[in-house]
Design a protein around this motif. Structure first.
Motif, PDB file in Angstrom:
ATOM      1  N   LYS A 247       3.172  -4.837  -8.978  1.00 52.18           N
ATOM      2  CA  LYS A 247       4.607  -4.736  -8.724  1.00 52.18           C
ATOM      3  C   LYS A 247       4.891  -4.495  -7.244  1.00 52.18           C
ATOM      4  O   LYS A 247       5.829  -5.069  -6.679  1.00 52.18           O
ATOM      5  N   ALA A 248       4.086  -3.674  -6.598  1.00 55.09           N
ATOM      6  CA  ALA A 248       4.297  -3.381  -5.176  1.00 55.09           C
ATOM      7  C   ALA A 248       4.163  -4.644  -4.332  1.00 55.09           C
ATOM      8  O   ALA A 248       4.974  -4.900  -3.431  1.00 55.09           O
ATOM      9  N   VAL A 249       3.152  -5.453  -4.639  1.00 55.43           N
ATOM     10  CA  VAL A 249       2.958  -6.704  -3.893  1.00 55.43           C
ATOM     11  C   VAL A 249       4.114  -7.664  -4.161  1.00 55.43           C
ATOM     12  O   VAL A 249       4.651  -8.299  -3.241  1.00 55.43           O
ATOM     13  N   SER A 250       4.507  -7.791  -5.422  1.00 52.04           N
ATOM     14  CA  SER A 250       5.602  -8.691  -5.781  1.00 52.04           C
ATOM     15  C   SER A 250       6.899  -8.286  -5.091  1.00 52.04           C
ATOM     16  O   SER A 250       7.623  -9.134  -4.553  1.00 52.04           O
TER      17      SER A 250
ATOM     18  N   ASP B  90       0.830  -1.203   0.000  1.00 51.93           N
ATOM     19  CA  ASP B  90       0.000   0.000   0.000  1.00 51.93           C
ATOM     20  C   ASP B  90       0.869   1.259   0.000  1.00 51.93           C
ATOM     21  O   ASP B  90       0.564   2.240  -0.691  1.00 51.93           O
ATOM     22  N   GLY B  91       1.940   1.197   0.772  1.00 51.34           N
ATOM     23  CA  GLY B  91       2.858   2.340   0.781  1.00 51.34           C
ATOM     24  C   GLY B  91       3.484   2.564  -0.576  1.00 51.34           C
ATOM     25  O   GLY B  91       3.624   3.712  -1.035  1.00 51.34           O
TER      26      GLY B  91
ATOM     27  N   CYS C 295       3.107   5.745  -3.327  1.00 46.71           N
ATOM     28  CA  CYS C 295       4.251   6.440  -3.926  1.00 46.71           C
ATOM     29  C   CYS C 295       4.274   6.314  -5.451  1.00 46.71           C
ATOM     30  O   CYS C 295       5.217   6.786  -6.093  1.00 46.71           O
ATOM     31  N   GLY C 296       3.272   5.634  -6.019  1.00 46.59           N
ATOM     32  CA  GLY C 296       3.161   5.580  -7.466  1.00 46.59           C
ATOM     33  C   GLY C 296       3.399   4.234  -8.112  1.00 46.59           C
ATOM     34  O   GLY C 296       3.255   4.105  -9.335  1.00 46.59           O
TER      35      GLY C 296
END
Length: 269
Positions: free
Chosen positions: A201-204, A190-191, A195-196
């Motif tokens: 991709k963030a989870v991975s 989530d953070g 931040c964009g």
């Protein structure tokens, strides 16, 4: 070696342990029973090459040498009471293996009114992919039976013997811990999204980072604090993030989560 093993309940934990037992190839026959028959049927089809077949609670109670109790603590009495007379009539040796939180080996014996051998085990959900933790202890069980049990479920991941007096605390760390880790992983992602970063991709990135950090602890043998210090360059970005986590009580919250889970487990006895 347990030629015939049986599972009373193949929910999340029961199916994870059954898959590990199937991978070990140490059982000739794996009998599966579940309140919802479709679950047992699906798992039996998946594990057919390892000798898995759909069965009933009664047949498992009569024939299996090792009987896994994949039953929730509040349901254990309802499941075992109808089987108690069958178990008491058996002339051969068998072992009950419980994975119900909070229920001691002695409590399982009370349910069947029989001084039979009992193994108490506490697996976690990553056992389903061979990356789990399984603590175990026994009452009235021989060394050979415990060794065979550990070898049978070794494909689940780390299989570790602990005194029964510590198994509730161990479960609060590794049994409940995946939920805490997933919550942290989701928060990190989530953070990143804030931040964009794209969500996938963030989870991975968060998941791979946690796997790598865990491997560093396990393979290097260094204290987590020392590894944390190695990431925190003087005046750098990471130490500012650590400062915020400390300011918001991150470590205290994590400790309290484990303690709360442990205290709840004690109330299940």
């Amino acid at each position: 070696m347990y030629q015939t093993i049986g599972f009373l309940g193949v929910g999340t934990m029961g199916s994870a342990v059954a898959r590990a037992a199937a991978k070990s190839r140490m059982a000739e026959v794996i009998l599966l029973s579940n309140r919802t028959p479709a679950k047992a049927e699906m798992l039996a089809a998946e594990l057919a090459e390892a000798g898995a077949t759909v069965s009933s609670n009664e047949e498992i109670a009569r024939t299996a040498r090792l009987i896994f109790l994949g039953v929730k603590p509040q349901m254990m009495g309802l499941v075992l009471s109808p089987l108690a007379s069958i178990l008491r009539e058996r002339e051969d040796r068998f072992v009950l293996a419980t994975m119900a939180a909070g229920l001691s080996c002695g409590r399982i014996q009370d349910f069947v009114d029989l001084d039979c051998p009992v193994i108490r085990m506490m697996p976690n959900t990553p056992a389903a992919i061979g990356a789990g933790v399984v603590q175990y202890c026994g009452r009235g069980v021989t060394v050979e039976e415990l060794d065979d049990f550990a070898a049978l479920i070794a494909p689940a991941g780390l299989v570790d013997s602990v005194p029964e007096s510590l198994i509730d605390a161990a479960s609060a760390v590794s049994g409940c811990g995946p939920a805490f880790a997933y919550l942290f992983m989701e928060a990190l992602a989530d953070g990143g999204v804030a931040c964009g970063l794209p969500r996938d991709k963030a989870v991975s990135y968060a998941a791979q980072m946690l796997e790598g950090a865990a491997r560093m602890v396990l393979e290097n043998g260094k204290h987590p604090g020392a590894l944390k210090d190695a990431v925190c360059s003087p005046g750098g970005t990471t130490i500012q993030g650590v400062r915020i986590l400390e300011e918001r009580g991150f470590r205290a919250a994590a400790m309290d989560a484990v303690i709360a889970a442990y205290e709840k487990t004690l109330k299940l006895r």
